[in-house]
Design a protein around this motif. Structure first.
Motif, PDB file in Angstrom:
ATOM      1  N   LEU A 123      50.309-105.675  19.789  1.00  0.00           N
ATOM      2  CA  LEU A 123      50.864-106.176  18.529  1.00  0.00           C
ATOM      3  C   LEU A 123      52.173-106.907  18.786  1.00  0.00           C
ATOM      4  O   LEU A 123      52.405-107.998  18.253  1.00  0.00           O
ATOM      5  N   THR A 124      53.046-106.339  19.612  1.00  0.00           N
ATOM      6  CA  THR A 124      54.290-107.015  19.989  1.00  0.00           C
ATOM      7  C   THR A 124      53.987-108.332  20.694  1.00  0.00           C
ATOM      8  O   THR A 124      54.607-109.364  20.417  1.00  0.00           O
ATOM      9  N   MET A 125      53.012-108.316  21.591  1.00  0.00           N
ATOM     10  CA  MET A 125      52.619-109.529  22.307  1.00  0.00           C
ATOM     11  C   MET A 125      52.121-110.602  21.336  1.00  0.00           C
ATOM     12  O   MET A 125      52.495-111.776  21.433  1.00  0.00           O
ATOM     13  N   ALA A 126      51.289-110.206  20.374  1.00  0.00           N
ATOM     14  CA  ALA A 126      50.737-111.158  19.417  1.00  0.00           C
ATOM     15  C   ALA A 126      51.825-111.744  18.523  1.00  0.00           C
ATOM     16  O   ALA A 126      51.810-112.931  18.195  1.00  0.00           O
ATOM     17  N   ARG A 127      52.778-110.912  18.108  1.00  0.00           N
ATOM     18  CA  ARG A 127      53.873-111.409  17.262  1.00  0.00           C
ATOM     19  C   ARG A 127      54.736-112.424  18.008  1.00  0.00           C
ATOM     20  O   ARG A 127      55.256-113.373  17.402  1.00  0.00           O
ATOM     21  N   GLU A 128      54.902-112.238  19.323  1.00  0.00           N
ATOM     22  CA  GLU A 128      55.667-113.199  20.116  1.00  0.00           C
ATOM     23  C   GLU A 128      54.908-114.505  20.282  1.00  0.00           C
ATOM     24  O   GLU A 128      55.502-115.587  20.276  1.00  0.00           O
ATOM     25  N   LYS A 129      53.578-114.421  20.420  1.00  0.00           N
ATOM     26  CA  LYS A 129      52.768-115.626  20.602  1.00  0.00           C
ATOM     27  C   LYS A 129      52.499-116.342  19.291  1.00  0.00           C
ATOM     28  O   LYS A 129      52.339-117.562  19.261  1.00  0.00           O
ATOM     29  N   GLY A 132      55.186-115.232  12.527  1.00  0.00           N
ATOM     30  CA  GLY A 132      54.975-115.609  11.138  1.00  0.00           C
ATOM     31  C   GLY A 132      53.531-115.606  10.697  1.00  0.00           C
ATOM     32  O   GLY A 132      53.233-115.966   9.553  1.00  0.00           O
ATOM     33  N   GLN A 133      52.598-115.192  11.564  1.00  0.00           N
ATOM     34  CA  GLN A 133      51.185-115.162  11.212  1.00  0.00           C
ATOM     35  C   GLN A 133      50.686-113.715  11.155  1.00  0.00           C
ATOM     36  O   GLN A 133      51.343-112.801  11.635  1.00  0.00           O
ATOM     37  N   LYS A 134      49.512-113.530  10.548  1.00  0.00           N
ATOM     38  CA  LYS A 134      48.901-112.211  10.562  1.00  0.00           C
ATOM     39  C   LYS A 134      48.494-111.877  11.998  1.00  0.00           C
ATOM     40  O   LYS A 134      47.890-112.703  12.681  1.00  0.00           O
ATOM     41  N   ASN A 135      48.789-110.677  12.427  1.00  0.00           N
ATOM     42  CA  ASN A 135      48.472-110.286  13.799  1.00  0.00           C
ATOM     43  C   ASN A 135      47.777-108.937  13.867  1.00  0.00           C
ATOM     44  O   ASN A 135      47.844-108.252  14.887  1.00  0.00           O
ATOM     45  N   ASN A 136      47.096-108.544  12.768  1.00  0.00           N
ATOM     46  CA  ASN A 136      46.268-107.350  12.867  1.00  0.00           C
ATOM     47  C   ASN A 136      45.014-107.694  13.675  1.00  0.00           C
ATOM     48  O   ASN A 136      44.773-108.843  14.042  1.00  0.00           O
ATOM     49  N   LEU A 137      44.199-106.684  13.987  1.00  0.00           N
ATOM     50  CA  LEU A 137      43.071-106.898  14.883  1.00  0.00           C
ATOM     51  C   LEU A 137      42.052-107.870  14.300  1.00  0.00           C
ATOM     52  O   LEU A 137      41.508-108.721  15.021  1.00  0.00           O
ATOM     53  N   ASP A 138      41.786-107.791  13.003  1.00  0.00           N
ATOM     54  CA  ASP A 138      40.843-108.719  12.384  1.00  0.00           C
ATOM     55  C   ASP A 138      41.346-110.163  12.479  1.00  0.00           C
ATOM     56  O   ASP A 138      40.578-111.084  12.768  1.00  0.00           O
ATOM     57  N   ALA A 139      42.636-110.367  12.216  1.00  0.00           N
ATOM     58  CA  ALA A 139      43.203-111.712  12.294  1.00  0.00           C
ATOM     59  C   ALA A 139      43.119-112.258  13.713  1.00  0.00           C
ATOM     60  O   ALA A 139      42.819-113.449  13.921  1.00  0.00           O
ATOM     61  N   LEU A 140      43.379-111.421  14.706  1.00  0.00           N
ATOM     62  CA  LEU A 140      43.301-111.863  16.103  1.00  0.00           C
ATOM     63  C   LEU A 140      41.866-112.164  16.507  1.00  0.00           C
ATOM     64  O   LEU A 140      41.614-113.094  17.291  1.00  0.00           O
ATOM     65  N   CYS A 141      40.914-111.411  15.977  1.00  0.00           N
ATOM     66  CA  CYS A 141      39.507-111.718  16.248  1.00  0.00           C
ATOM     67  C   CYS A 141      39.152-113.113  15.745  1.00  0.00           C
ATOM     68  O   CYS A 141      38.468-113.885  16.431  1.00  0.00           O
TER      69      CYS A 141
END
Length: 241
Positions: A123-129, A132-141
Motif C-alpha cells: 500500500l505504501t509502495m502504491a501510494r508512492e507510485k 492521489g489515486q485509489k490504491n486499494n487492491l481492487d483499484a490496483l487490479c
C-alpha cells in the motif's frame, strides 16, 4: 530471495479491542516467481465475529466453531514465514494482528513478526507510485489488468494470490499480459472491479524459459544517438531524457 505474500481476515478492525485473526492466506515467491507453495488456515477466534466483518469476508461464527485456535497453528504458520520478506497490502494492519496473537500465545520462540521476517507494504509502495489515486487492491487490479473477477468477498488466500500478481506487475513483471480492445467502466469503492479490457487473464512465464536477450548499443549507435539529441535540443530547446 524468498518472499511470502500474506493476507488475513479478522473478527473486526482493532486487535487492541480484542479482535482476533480468523483466516490466514500465504503464497510463496522465490526470486520473483510463484513456487506453488502456500499456507492457508481458518482459525477459531474464541470470540464473536462482528456483523460488519462478516459482510466483508462472509466467514460466520458457525463456520469457525470447529476450526483450530491460533495456538494450534502458530508453529506451522510462523515456520512457513520465517526468514522471508512478507509482502502485505496495508502491512501495519496484518502485522498488528499477528503480533497480538503471538503476544497472547506467550511462546518465547515467536516474539513478533519483525524478529523473524522482513516486511514490505505494497500500500505504501502504491501510494508512492500513484499519489492521489485509489490504491486499494481492487483499484490496483484495474490499473495493472489483474483478473479479480472471483473476488466477490474478501478471502485471505485469494487476496494473497491476487496481491502476488499485482506486486509483480507493480515492480516490473514476471507475468505476460495478452490484451484486446474492450470497454472500460467505473464501479463504486469496495465493489468487484470490472475488467478494463476484454482479454485473457495473466499468464505466468515458464520457470525454465531461456534468459531474455539484452542487446546493448554499439559505440557507433551511442554516438549517433547523442548527435540526434544535440539536434533536437537546438531545434526544440532543453530536453528531459
Amino acid at each position: 530471495m524468498r518472499q511470502v505474500v500474506l493476507d488475513t481476515e479478522t473478527t473486526g478492525l482493532d486487535p487492541k479491542s480484542g479482535h482476533r485473526i480468523i483466516e490466514i492466506g500465504c503464497v510463496e515467491l522465490v526470486n520473483r516467481k510463484l513456487t506453488g507453495r502456500h499456507y492457508h488456515q481458518y482459525i477459531n477466534p474464541q470470540r464473536q465475529v462482528e456483523d460488519g466483518a462478516i459482510e466483508v469476508h462472509g466467514i460466520t461464527n458457525e463456520f469457525l466453531a470447529d476450526k483450530p485456535v491460533f495456538a494450534q497453528i502458530a508453529d506451522e504458520f510462523m515456520t512457513f514465514c520465517e526468514g522471508a520478506e512478507l509482502v502485505i497490502h496495508n502491512a501495519p494492519f496484518d502485522v498488528g494482528f499477528i503480533d497480538t496473537e503471538l503476544r497472547l500465545l506467550g511462546n518465547p520462540r515467536w516474539r513478533n513478526v519483525n524478529a523473524h521476517c522482513g516486511v514490505l507494504d505494497t500500500l505504501t509502495m502504491a501510494r508512492e507510485k500513484h499519489p492521489g489515486q485509489k490504491n486499494n487492491l481492487d483499484a490496483l487490479c484495474k490499473r495493472y489488468f489483474v483478473d479479480n473477477s472471483q473476488r466477490d468477498l474478501h478471502g485471505a488466500l485469494l487476496d494473497a494470490e491476487i496481491l502476488a500478481d499485482v506486486y509483480l506487475m507493480m515492480t516490473g513483471g514476471q507475468t505476460d499480459l495478452v490484451l484486446a480492445q474492450g470497454d472500460s467502466s467505473e464501479g463504486e469503492e469496495g465493489k468487484k472491479a470490472e475488467n478494463d479490457v476484454a482479454g485473457e487473464a495473466i499468464r505466468r512465464l515458464s520457470a525454465d524459459r531461456a534468459p531474455l536477450l539484452v542487446a546493448r548499443a554499439t559505440p557507433q549507435e551511442a554516438e549517433a544517438h547523442q548527435s540526434m539529441l544535440g539536434l533536437l535540443e537546438k531545434s526544440a530547446g532543453k530536453h528531459f531524457w
